[in-house]
Write a protein that holds these residues in place. Structure first.
Motif, PDB file in Angstrom:
ATOM      1  N   TYR A   4       0.845  -1.187   0.000  1.00 16.34           N
ATOM      2  CA  TYR A   4       0.000   0.000   0.000  1.00 16.34           C
ATOM      3  C   TYR A   4       0.880   1.237   0.000  1.00 16.34           C
ATOM      4  N   THR A  87      -3.519  -6.857   5.266  1.00 22.59           N
ATOM      5  CA  THR A  87      -4.888  -6.392   5.050  1.00 22.59           C
ATOM      6  C   THR A  87      -4.936  -4.880   4.848  1.00 22.59           C
ATOM      7  N   ARG A  88      -6.037  -4.424   4.273  1.00 17.37           N
ATOM      8  CA  ARG A  88      -6.290  -2.989   4.128  1.00 17.37           C
ATOM      9  C   ARG A  88      -6.356  -2.344   5.510  1.00 17.37           C
ATOM     10  N   GLU A  89      -6.958  -3.025   6.451  1.00 16.86           N
ATOM     11  CA  GLU A  89      -7.083  -2.498   7.803  1.00 16.86           C
ATOM     12  C   GLU A  89      -5.703  -2.231   8.412  1.00 16.86           C
ATOM     13  N   ALA A  90      -4.757  -3.127   8.159  1.00 16.90           N
ATOM     14  CA  ALA A  90      -3.398  -2.920   8.672  1.00 16.90           C
ATOM     15  C   ALA A  90      -2.771  -1.687   8.032  1.00 16.90           C
ATOM     16  N   LEU A  92      -4.374   0.915   6.932  1.00 17.96           N
ATOM     17  CA  LEU A  92      -5.051   2.065   7.525  1.00 17.96           C
ATOM     18  C   LEU A  92      -4.525   2.359   8.928  1.00 17.96           C
ATOM     19  N   GLU A  93      -4.175   1.318   9.673  1.00 16.22           N
ATOM     20  CA  GLU A  93      -3.605   1.522  11.006  1.00 16.22           C
ATOM     21  C   GLU A  93      -2.253   2.228  10.921  1.00 16.22           C
ATOM     22  N   TRP A  94      -1.411   1.821   9.961  1.00 19.47           N
ATOM     23  CA  TRP A  94      -0.122   2.490   9.785  1.00 19.47           C
ATOM     24  C   TRP A  94      -0.337   3.923   9.312  1.00 19.47           C
ATOM     25  N   LYS A 110      -3.923   0.883  -2.592  1.00 24.96           N
ATOM     26  CA  LYS A 110      -3.366  -0.455  -2.818  1.00 24.96           C
ATOM     27  C   LYS A 110      -2.673  -0.477  -4.164  1.00 24.96           C
TER      28      LYS A 110
END
Length: 117
Positions: A4, A87-90, A92-94, A110
């Motif tokens: 990403y 994951t996309r969620e990971a 977004l967390e970064w 992505k």
């Protein structure tokens, strides 16, 4: 894992007072060190536009080169980080950690899948 691009626009940090930049720099470097320790860091950095030297430009399909942004005044990237996460969620967390450190919103995109990568 998927890569990403986490980025922010040129000028997104213009609201930060000059005296705060050392703190912002330390916070941003700390997050990047965290991505490295987590094994998700691929690449990152800030882009320079204001150093007086023209070190960037646009190459057209006919091969001509123009200094500065392309047609239509496209948005310019101010800084970027590439992470390789499950994951996309990971991602977004970064991005959230980078947003806090840099004090500006982050765009998360992505990379397209390349089977030969």
């Amino acid at each position: 894992m998927t890569q990403y691009l986490i980025s922010f626009e040129k000028g997104a940090m213009d609201h930060i007072p000059a005296e705060d930049f050392p703190d912002v720099g330390r916070a941003a470097h700390a997050v990047i060190q965290e991505t490295k320790r987590a094994g998700v860091y691929v690449y990152g950095g800030g882009l320079s536009y204001d150093d007086g030297d023209v070190e960037w430009g646009v190459v057209a399909t006919d091969g001509t080169v123009a200094d500065g942004p392309g047609p239509g005044g496209k948005e310019l990237i101010g800084g970027l980080t590439i992470v390789d996460v499950p994951t996309r969620e990971a991602a977004l967390e970064w991005a959230a950690k980078i947003a806090v450190a840099c004090r500006c919103a982050q765009d998360v995109r992505k990379f397209g899948f390349d089977p030969e990568r």
